[in-house]
Design a protein around this motif. Structure first.
Motif, mmCIF file in Angstrom:
data_model
loop_
_atom_site.group_PDB
_atom_site.id
_atom_site.type_symbol
_atom_site.label_atom_id
_atom_site.label_comp_id
_atom_site.label_asym_id
_atom_site.label_seq_id
_atom_site.Cartn_x
_atom_site.Cartn_y
_atom_site.Cartn_z
ATOM 1 N N GLN A 55 0.810 -1.222 0.000
ATOM 2 C CA GLN A 55 0.000 0.000 0.000
ATOM 3 C C GLN A 55 0.842 1.270 0.000
ATOM 4 O OE1 GLN A 55 1.157 -1.203 2.707
ATOM 5 N NE2 GLN A 55 1.403 0.471 4.152
ATOM 6 N N ALA A 56 2.157 1.157 0.155
ATOM 7 C CA ALA A 56 3.027 2.326 0.321
ATOM 8 C C ALA A 56 3.491 2.866 -1.025
ATOM 9 C CB ALA A 56 4.226 1.972 1.184
ATOM 10 N N ARG A 57 3.460 4.174 -1.129
ATOM 11 C CA ARG A 57 3.916 4.842 -2.357
ATOM 12 C C ARG A 57 5.429 5.071 -2.295
ATOM 13 N NH1 ARG A 57 0.940 8.262 -5.914
ATOM 14 N NH2 ARG A 57 -0.799 8.178 -4.401
ATOM 15 N N VAL A 58 6.114 4.789 -3.387
ATOM 16 C CA VAL A 58 7.544 5.073 -3.469
ATOM 17 C C VAL A 58 7.702 6.548 -3.801
ATOM 18 C CG1 VAL A 58 9.709 4.564 -4.658
ATOM 19 C CG2 VAL A 58 8.090 2.714 -4.176
ATOM 20 N N ILE A 59 8.333 7.295 -2.907
ATOM 21 C CA ILE A 59 8.469 8.737 -3.102
ATOM 22 C C ILE A 59 9.866 9.140 -3.570
ATOM 23 C CG2 ILE A 59 6.591 9.373 -1.573
ATOM 24 C CD1 ILE A 59 8.559 9.783 0.679
ATOM 25 N N GLN A 60 10.844 8.279 -3.403
ATOM 26 C CA GLN A 60 12.180 8.435 -3.988
ATOM 27 C C GLN A 60 12.665 7.048 -4.356
ATOM 28 O OE1 GLN A 60 14.193 10.871 -0.792
ATOM 29 N NE2 GLN A 60 15.140 11.838 -2.551
ATOM 30 N N GLN A 61 13.125 6.900 -5.578
ATOM 31 C CA GLN A 61 13.536 5.572 -6.003
ATOM 32 C C GLN A 61 14.988 5.554 -6.467
ATOM 33 O OE1 GLN A 61 10.386 5.218 -8.916
ATOM 34 N NE2 GLN A 61 11.784 5.487 -10.643
ATOM 35 N N ASP A 62 15.559 4.367 -6.415
ATOM 36 C CA ASP A 62 16.885 4.106 -6.971
ATOM 37 C C ASP A 62 17.989 4.947 -6.330
ATOM 38 O OD1 ASP A 62 15.940 2.180 -8.866
ATOM 39 O OD2 ASP A 62 15.142 3.828 -10.049
ATOM 40 N N LEU A 63 18.014 4.981 -5.009
ATOM 41 C CA LEU A 63 19.126 5.603 -4.306
ATOM 42 C C LEU A 63 20.195 4.529 -4.127
ATOM 43 C CD1 LEU A 63 17.133 7.642 -1.625
ATOM 44 C CD2 LEU A 63 17.819 8.328 -3.939
ATOM 45 N N LEU A 64 21.329 4.721 -4.799
ATOM 46 C CA LEU A 64 22.337 3.662 -4.885
ATOM 47 C C LEU A 64 23.094 3.489 -3.578
ATOM 48 C CD1 LEU A 64 23.799 4.401 -8.450
ATOM 49 C CD2 LEU A 64 21.963 2.819 -7.813
ATOM 50 N N LEU A 65 23.351 2.227 -3.243
ATOM 51 C CA LEU A 65 24.144 1.863 -2.078
ATOM 52 C C LEU A 65 25.358 1.074 -2.530
ATOM 53 C CD1 LEU A 65 21.253 0.566 0.233
ATOM 54 C CD2 LEU A 65 22.368 2.812 0.345
ATOM 55 N N ALA A 66 26.350 0.973 -1.664
ATOM 56 C CA ALA A 66 27.548 0.207 -1.998
ATOM 57 C C ALA A 66 27.210 -1.248 -2.294
ATOM 58 C CB ALA A 66 28.561 0.283 -0.858
ATOM 59 N N ASN A 67 26.132 -1.738 -1.697
ATOM 60 C CA ASN A 67 25.770 -3.144 -1.879
ATOM 61 C C ASN A 67 24.374 -3.334 -2.457
ATOM 62 O OD1 ASN A 67 24.732 -2.095 0.541
ATOM 63 N ND2 ASN A 67 24.603 -4.105 1.505
ATOM 64 N N GLY A 68 23.835 -2.311 -3.118
ATOM 65 C CA GLY A 68 22.525 -2.475 -3.724
ATOM 66 C C GLY A 68 21.807 -1.165 -3.951
ATOM 67 N N VAL A 69 20.534 -1.123 -3.543
ATOM 68 C CA VAL A 69 19.709 0.056 -3.806
ATOM 69 C C VAL A 69 18.654 0.184 -2.719
ATOM 70 C CG1 VAL A 69 17.917 -1.106 -5.189
ATOM 71 C CG2 VAL A 69 18.500 1.287 -5.673
ATOM 72 N N MET A 70 18.195 1.413 -2.493
ATOM 73 C CA MET A 70 17.054 1.608 -1.599
ATOM 74 C C MET A 70 16.051 2.539 -2.244
ATOM 75 S SD MET A 70 18.459 4.040 1.489
ATOM 76 C CE MET A 70 19.125 5.689 1.219
ATOM 77 N N HIS A 71 14.777 2.309 -1.916
ATOM 78 C CA HIS A 71 13.668 3.139 -2.364
ATOM 79 C C HIS A 71 12.977 3.693 -1.121
ATOM 80 C CE1 HIS A 71 14.264 1.190 -6.256
ATOM 81 N NE2 HIS A 71 14.147 0.023 -5.655
ATOM 82 N N VAL A 72 12.666 4.968 -1.109
ATOM 83 C CA VAL A 72 12.011 5.604 0.033
ATOM 84 C C VAL A 72 10.500 5.509 -0.149
ATOM 85 C CG1 VAL A 72 11.823 7.696 1.426
ATOM 86 C CG2 VAL A 72 13.966 7.184 0.234
ATOM 87 N N ILE A 73 9.806 5.087 0.903
ATOM 88 C CA ILE A 73 8.352 4.933 0.854
ATOM 89 C C ILE A 73 7.687 5.818 1.905
ATOM 90 C CG2 ILE A 73 8.367 2.624 -0.160
ATOM 91 C CD1 ILE A 73 8.140 1.432 2.597
ATOM 92 N N ASP A 74 6.402 6.112 1.676
ATOM 93 C CA ASP A 74 5.708 7.075 2.542
ATOM 94 C C ASP A 74 4.989 6.425 3.710
ATOM 95 O OD1 ASP A 74 3.567 5.840 1.314
ATOM 96 O OD2 ASP A 74 2.605 7.695 0.623
ATOM 97 N N ASN A 75 5.132 5.097 3.865
ATOM 98 C CA ASN A 75 4.375 4.393 4.885
ATOM 99 C C ASN A 75 5.121 3.131 5.301
ATOM 100 O OD1 ASN A 75 2.127 3.754 6.543
ATOM 101 N ND2 ASN A 75 0.706 4.526 4.973
#
Length: 418
Positions: A285-305
């Motif tokens: 149910q959570a909206r992705v508000i920032q996507q594809d923030l690169l990490l040394a070992n992968g990626v993270m997406h910011v969600i609103d919930n």
């Protein structure tokens, strides 16, 4: 005698082929760099790492993202500054490798959808992504090509598709920054609650060291909405909830790899469901508000919930802005951000991908949105990898014809010994 005659014939054919290429108007890498004065600083840096430079000279299909001289002027004011100032050669080497992409990636190959291309950065001390760390590329309105890297760094393409015998060079206005690990990255995006919660739940070691990780990270506002309950929750219960935000997979979940209907198995054991609706990306149910923030070992997406492992079948409702929290709890004052006291006290310099963080790149990173760009420096000698490497650049920065001749000679000599 016939063997040496054959070797001489091979050398002659190689020289003839190179000459024919030159006559067709394609320059080798040395000639290309020398003819572009706005790449003089990059040329000095690249040739001071003779093994990388020589390897590039033998490539038959490679793309170089070359920072121009203005990009070098930004270094003292950026997160890369301390490493360049101290001539930390291994870090600078990793930065150089991060600017080299296998294969040809012409400017017209990019469109409005992000692509994530592998780079030469594969050193396990600086990346834990299978096949090498990636750089993002997208074409924005203008058209304007932009490359994204660690800490949300944005590098704009200023001169495209400069050909040389081994591939192409794109000139960019800002250095790419190798991605850092999770705990080092979250402060740059105001995800301090998530960073502290991960530390409090004893998950930082796993998140920072697991290869090919994909994280869905609740924004600070999502933590504040149920912060009173989260802070009083037993550590094991908090860990279970946070594990539902960590994907167990053998490949990194960049947004381009998450089509509508994708299901992802989490560390908590339940699945997440990806939905694309109303031009937005959702996870459950959570909206992705920032996507594809690169990490040394992968990626993270910011969600609103927050995602709730007890209601894994919940679906997205694109008609509303932010859904009500599924996890019932008491909220905190908007000025109170939970778990921040658990964040590491020092997050200020370059660190390796595999080590537990003691620091991170600085907040005023080069190329981050409207971040610091700095003023022109009167001298850049202190911001480059100099010392004895630079004095040997001329010896090691040999044209490809000389290098090929040397290798052919070595090959003939070694075969003769056998």
């Amino acid at each position: 005698m016939r063997f040496f005659a054959h070797c001489s014939h091979l050398a002659f054919l190689s020289a003839t082929a190179l000459l024919a290429t030159a006559q067709q108007g394609t320059r080798d890498l040395t000639q290309l760099l020398e003819s572009n004065k706005n790449l003089s600083e990059f040329t000095t840096l690249l040739t001071s790492y003779g093994d990388i430079y020589a390897n590039l000279s033998f490539q038959t299909g490679v793309t170089i993202l070359a920072p121009n001289n203005d990009a070098f002027n930004k270094i003292p004011y950026s997160s890369l500054g301390p490493a360049f100032e101290a001539n930390q050669s291994q870090i600078v080497r990793s930065v150089l490798q991060y600017h080299i992409l296998p294969g040809l990636h012409p400017s017209d190959s990019y469109n409005g959808t992000f692509t994530f291309d592998k780079t030469w950065l594969q050193n396990a001390s600086y990346t834990n992504v299978t096949g090498g760390q990636v750089v993002g590329g997208v074409q924005q309105a203008g058209p304007l090509n932009v490359f994204t890297s660690g800490l949300g760094t944005r590098s704009t393409l200023v001169t495209a598709d400069l050909p040389f015998t081994g591939g192409i060079v794109h000139v960019i206005d800002t250095f790419l920054v190798p991605p850092q690990n999770f705990v080092q990255t979250v402060p740059q995006f105001n995800l301090t609650a998530a960073g502290g919660a991960i530390e409090n739940a004893s998950l930082s070691s796993y998140i920072n060291t697991r290869s090919d990780v994909t994280l869905f990270v609740p924004a600070n506002a999502a933590f504040q909405a149920i912060g009173g309950t989260l802070e009083s929750m037993p550590a094991q219960q908090l860990q279970r909830i946070l594990n539902y935000h960590i994907v167990n997979a053998s490949t990194v979940g960049y947004s381009a790899n998450l089509p509508n209907g994708t299901t992802l198995l989490t560390r908590a054991g339940q699945n997440l469901t990806i939905t694309f609706a109303s031009n937005s990306l959702f996870v459950n149910q959570a909206r992705v508000i920032q996507q594809d923030l690169l990490l040394a070992n992968g990626v993270m997406h910011v969600i609103d919930n927050f995602l709730d492992p007890d209601t894994p079948s919940v679906t997205a409702n694109p008609e509303i802005g932010t859904a009500a929290p599924l996890i019932q709890g008491t909220s905190l004052n908007e000025n109170v951000v939970p778990f921040t006291s658990f964040l590491p006290t020092s997050v200020t310099s370059f660190d390796t991908a595999s080590a537990m963080p003691t620091s991170s790149f600085g907040v005023d990173d080069i190329g981050r949105g409207t971040g610091v760009t700095g003023t022109a420096s009167t001298s850049t000698s202190s911001t480059r990898a100099t010392s004895t490497q630079e004095s040997a650049a001329a010896k090691r920065g040999l044209p490809p014809m000389v290098l090929i001749g040397g290798l052919l000679g070595a090959l003939c000599w070694s075969i003769n010994l056998v």
